[in-house]
Design a protein around this motif. Structure first.
Motif, PDB file in Angstrom:
ATOM      1  N   LYS A 262     -23.240  -2.516  -4.618  1.00 45.56           N
ATOM      2  CA  LYS A 262     -24.043  -3.177  -5.675  1.00 45.56           C
ATOM      3  C   LYS A 262     -23.260  -3.219  -6.994  1.00 45.56           C
ATOM      4  CE  LYS A 262     -28.362  -3.854  -4.139  1.00 45.56           C
ATOM      5  NZ  LYS A 262     -28.860  -2.857  -3.234  1.00 45.56           N
ATOM      6  N   ARG A 263     -23.641  -4.157  -7.829  1.00 48.43           N
ATOM      7  CA  ARG A 263     -23.141  -4.148  -9.205  1.00 48.43           C
ATOM      8  C   ARG A 263     -24.048  -3.182  -9.974  1.00 48.43           C
ATOM      9  NH1 ARG A 263     -19.247  -6.239 -11.707  1.00 48.43           N
ATOM     10  NH2 ARG A 263     -19.368  -6.510 -13.955  1.00 48.43           N
ATOM     11  N   VAL A 264     -23.445  -2.283 -10.735  1.00 45.75           N
ATOM     12  CA  VAL A 264     -24.252  -1.235 -11.384  1.00 45.75           C
ATOM     13  C   VAL A 264     -23.928  -1.098 -12.865  1.00 45.75           C
ATOM     14  CG1 VAL A 264     -24.516   0.166  -9.278  1.00 45.75           C
ATOM     15  CG2 VAL A 264     -22.567   0.580 -10.792  1.00 45.75           C
ATOM     16  N   ARG A 265     -24.917  -0.567 -13.545  1.00 47.65           N
ATOM     17  CA  ARG A 265     -24.673  -0.104 -14.917  1.00 47.65           C
ATOM     18  C   ARG A 265     -25.081   1.365 -14.932  1.00 47.65           C
ATOM     19  NH1 ARG A 265     -28.330  -2.691 -18.258  1.00 47.65           N
ATOM     20  NH2 ARG A 265     -26.878  -4.315 -18.841  1.00 47.65           N
ATOM     21  N   VAL A 266     -24.155   2.229 -15.320  1.00 51.56           N
ATOM     22  CA  VAL A 266     -24.472   3.663 -15.360  1.00 51.56           C
ATOM     23  C   VAL A 266     -24.358   4.154 -16.796  1.00 51.56           C
ATOM     24  CG1 VAL A 266     -24.037   5.901 -14.301  1.00 51.56           C
ATOM     25  CG2 VAL A 266     -23.336   3.844 -13.095  1.00 51.56           C
ATOM     26  N   GLU A 267     -25.453   4.739 -17.281  1.00 54.56           N
ATOM     27  CA  GLU A 267     -25.435   5.370 -18.610  1.00 54.56           C
ATOM     28  C   GLU A 267     -24.935   6.782 -18.410  1.00 54.56           C
ATOM     29  OE1 GLU A 267     -26.237   3.971 -21.419  1.00 54.56           O
ATOM     30  OE2 GLU A 267     -27.190   2.122 -20.676  1.00 54.56           O
ATOM     31  N   THR A 268     -23.719   7.064 -18.842  1.00 51.13           N
ATOM     32  CA  THR A 268     -23.167   8.409 -18.661  1.00 51.13           C
ATOM     33  C   THR A 268     -23.153   9.109 -20.023  1.00 51.13           C
ATOM     34  OG1 THR A 268     -20.836   8.120 -19.203  1.00 51.13           O
ATOM     35  CG2 THR A 268     -21.545   7.300 -17.050  1.00 51.13           C
ATOM     36  N   PRO A 269     -22.986  10.428 -20.017  1.00 50.01           N
ATOM     37  CA  PRO A 269     -22.911  11.139 -21.304  1.00 50.01           C
ATOM     38  C   PRO A 269     -21.758  10.598 -22.165  1.00 50.01           C
ATOM     39  CG  PRO A 269     -23.138  12.687 -19.476  1.00 50.01           C
ATOM     40  CD  PRO A 269     -22.945  11.342 -18.860  1.00 50.01           C
ATOM     41  N   ASP A 270     -20.752   9.974 -21.527  1.00 54.39           N
ATOM     42  CA  ASP A 270     -19.601   9.450 -22.297  1.00 54.39           C
ATOM     43  C   ASP A 270     -19.695   7.952 -22.562  1.00 54.39           C
ATOM     44  OD1 ASP A 270     -18.507  11.993 -22.118  1.00 54.39           O
ATOM     45  OD2 ASP A 270     -17.639  11.533 -20.142  1.00 54.39           O
ATOM     46  N   GLY A 271     -20.837   7.361 -22.284  1.00 55.65           N
ATOM     47  CA  GLY A 271     -20.992   5.929 -22.539  1.00 55.65           C
ATOM     48  C   GLY A 271     -21.349   5.165 -21.270  1.00 55.65           C
ATOM     49  N   GLU A 272     -21.379   3.838 -21.436  1.00 54.41           N
ATOM     50  CA  GLU A 272     -21.862   2.981 -20.339  1.00 54.41           C
ATOM     51  C   GLU A 272     -20.697   2.551 -19.437  1.00 54.41           C
ATOM     52  OE1 GLU A 272     -24.924  -0.195 -21.285  1.00 54.41           O
ATOM     53  OE2 GLU A 272     -23.124  -1.392 -20.929  1.00 54.41           O
ATOM     54  N   VAL A 273     -20.952   2.574 -18.128  1.00 51.68           N
ATOM     55  CA  VAL A 273     -19.959   2.073 -17.178  1.00 51.68           C
ATOM     56  C   VAL A 273     -20.608   0.934 -16.404  1.00 51.68           C
ATOM     57  CG1 VAL A 273     -18.570   2.632 -15.131  1.00 51.68           C
ATOM     58  CG2 VAL A 273     -18.880   4.354 -16.925  1.00 51.68           C
ATOM     59  N   VAL A 274     -19.992  -0.243 -16.429  1.00 52.10           N
ATOM     60  CA  VAL A 274     -20.538  -1.391 -15.680  1.00 52.10           C
ATOM     61  C   VAL A 274     -19.468  -1.869 -14.717  1.00 52.10           C
ATOM     62  CG1 VAL A 274     -21.474  -3.736 -15.828  1.00 52.10           C
ATOM     63  CG2 VAL A 274     -21.980  -2.089 -17.638  1.00 52.10           C
ATOM     64  N   ASP A 301     -27.587   7.828 -15.517  1.00 49.91           N
ATOM     65  CA  ASP A 301     -28.689   6.987 -15.049  1.00 49.91           C
ATOM     66  C   ASP A 301     -28.098   5.704 -14.514  1.00 49.91           C
ATOM     67  OD1 ASP A 301     -31.101   8.146 -15.217  1.00 49.91           O
ATOM     68  OD2 ASP A 301     -31.548   7.446 -17.252  1.00 49.91           O
ATOM     69  N   CYS A 302     -28.408   5.389 -13.285  1.00 51.82           N
ATOM     70  CA  CYS A 302     -27.788   4.233 -12.639  1.00 51.82           C
ATOM     71  C   CYS A 302     -28.802   3.108 -12.467  1.00 51.82           C
ATOM     72  CB  CYS A 302     -27.257   4.677 -11.274  1.00 51.82           C
ATOM     73  SG  CYS A 302     -26.593   3.346 -10.290  1.00 51.82           S
ATOM     74  N   GLU A 303     -28.371   1.914 -12.814  1.00 48.56           N
ATOM     75  CA  GLU A 303     -29.230   0.741 -12.652  1.00 48.56           C
ATOM     76  C   GLU A 303     -28.515  -0.235 -11.720  1.00 48.56           C
ATOM     77  OE1 GLU A 303     -31.195  -2.475 -15.736  1.00 48.56           O
ATOM     78  OE2 GLU A 303     -30.065  -0.775 -16.509  1.00 48.56           O
ATOM     79  N   HIS A 304     -29.213  -0.732 -10.724  1.00 38.79           N
ATOM     80  CA  HIS A 304     -28.622  -1.766  -9.853  1.00 38.79           C
ATOM     81  C   HIS A 304     -28.829  -3.108 -10.538  1.00 38.79           C
ATOM     82  CE1 HIS A 304     -29.218   0.769  -5.919  1.00 38.79           C
ATOM     83  NE2 HIS A 304     -28.361   1.309  -6.769  1.00 38.79           N
ATOM     84  N   LEU A 305     -27.756  -3.863 -10.712  1.00 33.96           N
ATOM     85  CA  LEU A 305     -27.866  -5.148 -11.404  1.00 33.96           C
ATOM     86  C   LEU A 305     -27.874  -6.294 -10.398  1.00 33.96           C
ATOM     87  CD1 LEU A 305     -25.224  -4.536 -14.222  1.00 33.96           C
ATOM     88  CD2 LEU A 305     -27.695  -4.195 -14.354  1.00 33.96           C
ATOM     89  N   GLN A 306     -28.591  -7.341 -10.721  1.00 35.08           N
ATOM     90  CA  GLN A 306     -28.500  -8.575  -9.938  1.00 35.08           C
ATOM     91  C   GLN A 306     -27.215  -9.263 -10.378  1.00 35.08           C
ATOM     92  OE1 GLN A 306     -30.565  -8.900  -7.657  1.00 35.08           O
ATOM     93  NE2 GLN A 306     -32.274  -7.608  -8.303  1.00 35.08           N
TER      94      GLN A 306
END
Ligand code: BTN
Length: 313
Positions: A262-274, A301-306
Motif C-alpha cells: 500500500k501507499r502509506v503515510r506514517v507519522e513518526t516521532p521524527d516526522g512524516e514518512v510517505v 501512526d500509519c495511514e493507508h492512502l488511496q
C-alpha cells in the motif's frame, strides 16, 4: 486455576460423579470437595447434584474460572468485572514477581491506548493483558505486539470475520478498527524484565459506544454477539503458540496484514514518512520506499492512502 478445582471440573466434564468418588480420586476430604463445588457454583458454573452425583450443566459466559476451564495455554487468569486498566493491574503483578498471568476485564474505566490515547472499554468487550518474561533483548520486544495482533486476528477469523492487520498493530475489518494492542515493558537494554501485551477487542459492544474519531467496528456488529469465553481462549492459545515459536510470528503477520504493497503515510516521532510500504523486517519495522530512498520505520501512526490521494481506506 487452583489444581483441585481444575481436576474437579475435568472430572465433572466427563459425566456425573459423586462427592466421595471425587474425594477419593483427588486425595482430599469430602468437605474440601463440597467447598470447591460451592465456590464453582458461586463463580457461575451450574452443577446440579442427583442420584448419580454432581454433573456440569453449564459454564459461565465469562470470568476467570470459565476462561481457565478448557484453556489450551498455561496462563492463570485474573478476572475483574470492572477495573481501571488491565495493563496497570498486570504491571502490579509483574512487580510482585508473577509471570504467565492474564488479567481480563469486562469493563475498563481508564483503558489506555497507544500514544497516551484513551481506549474506550465499555462492558461487553474483551480487554486483557498478558504478562510474560521472555528472555530476549529489549529491542526484540515489538515482535510480541505483532504476535498479539496475529493471535487476535486468527481468533476472530475463526468466527468468519474477515479481519486483517494494519501495521503495526491494528486489527481491522474493511478499514474499521476492531482491536488494538498496547505493549509495555521494563528491563535493561540487553534483557527484558517483564512484558505486558494489552489487547483491546471490541467484542459484544455497540460501535456507537466507541470513539468516533476513526471508523470502528465490533464483533457484535460484524457477526452478532459472540461467546467471549471461547474467543478469549482461542486468542490466548494462539498467542502462546506464537510466543513459543517467535520465528513464526513475522511470516504469520505478513500473511494477515494489508499494509505491505500500500501507499502509506506514517507519522513518526521524527516526522512524516510517505511512500510505498515494501516490507516488514524483524522485529516489526516497516520498510517504506519514499521514491528517493528506503526508510525503515519502527513506530508511528500509519495511514493507508488511496493512489494519489490522502483518504483512509
Ligand atoms: C491502541 O491504541 O490501538 C491500543 C489499545 C490497547 C487497549 C488494551 S485494552 C486492554 C489493555 N488495557 C489497557 O488499558 N489498554 C490495553
Amino acid at each position: 486455576m487452583q489444581e483441585t478445582r481444575a481436576e474437579i471440573l475435568a472430572r465433572l466434564a466427563d459425566g456425573p460423579v459423586t462427592g466421595p468418588e471425587l474425594a477419593d480420586s483427588l486425595g482430599v476430604s469430602r468437605a474440601a470437595v463440597w467447598k470447591q463445588i460451592e465456590s464453582l457454583r458461586e463463580a457461575g458454573f451450574e452443577i446440579p447434584s442427583g442420584d448419580a452425583g454432581y454433573r456440569l450443566a453449564s459454564v459461565p459466559e465469562f470470568g476467570g474460572a470459565a476462561i481457565e476451564f478448557g484453556l489450551d495455554a498455561p496462563y492463570s487468569i485474573e478476572y475483574h468485572d470492572t477495573i481501571t486498566s488491565t495493563n496497570d493491574r498486570a504491571r502490579e503483578l509483574a512487580v510482585e514477581g508473577r509471570t504467565d498471568a492474564v488479567v481480563v476485564a469486562d469493563e475498563q474505566t481508564g483503558g489506555r491506548g497507544r500514544l497516551d490515547r484513551e481506549w474506550r472499554s465499555p462492558s461487553g468487550g474483551i480487554w486483557l493483558s498478558i504478562l510474560l518474561r521472555p528472555e530476549i533483548p529489549t529491542v526484540q520486544a515489538p515482535i510480541y505486539t505483532l504476535a498479539g495482533a496475529v493471535a487476535t486476528t486468527r481468533a476472530v477469523r475463526e468466527l468468519g470475520v474477515d479481519a486483517r492487520i494494519k501495521w503495526p498493530n491494528d486489527v481491522q475489518v474493511g478499514g474499521r478498527k476492531l482491536a488494538g494492542i498496547l505493549t509495555e515493558m521494563e528491563g535493561e537494554a540487553d534483557r527484558i524484565s517483564w512484558l505486558v501485551v494489552g489487547i483491546g477487542l471490541n467484542a459484544n459492544v455497540d460501535p456507537g459506544q466507541l470513539p468516533a474519531e476513526q471508523p470502528v467496528t465490533s464483533l457484535q456488529s460484524e457477526t452478532g454477539a459472540v461467546d467471549r469465553r471461547t474467543v478469549t481462549q482461542r486468542l490466548l492459545a494462539e498467542f502462546r503458540k506464537l510466543a513459543a515459536e517467535t520465528d513464526s510470528i513475522l511470516p504469520a503477520w505478513r500473511e494477515l496484514a494489508t499494509t505491505v504493497g500500500k501507499r502509506v503515510r506514517v507519522e513518526t516521532p521524527d516526522g512524516e514518512v510517505v511512500g510505498d510500504a515494501v516490507g516488514i523486517d524483524s522485529p516489526g519495522t516497516l520498510v517504506v520506499d519514499t521514491g528517493g530512498e528506503t526508510v525503515t520505520v519502527t513506530a508511528g501512526d500509519c495511514e493507508h492512502l488511496q493512489p494519489g490521494d490522502v483518504s483512509r481506506d
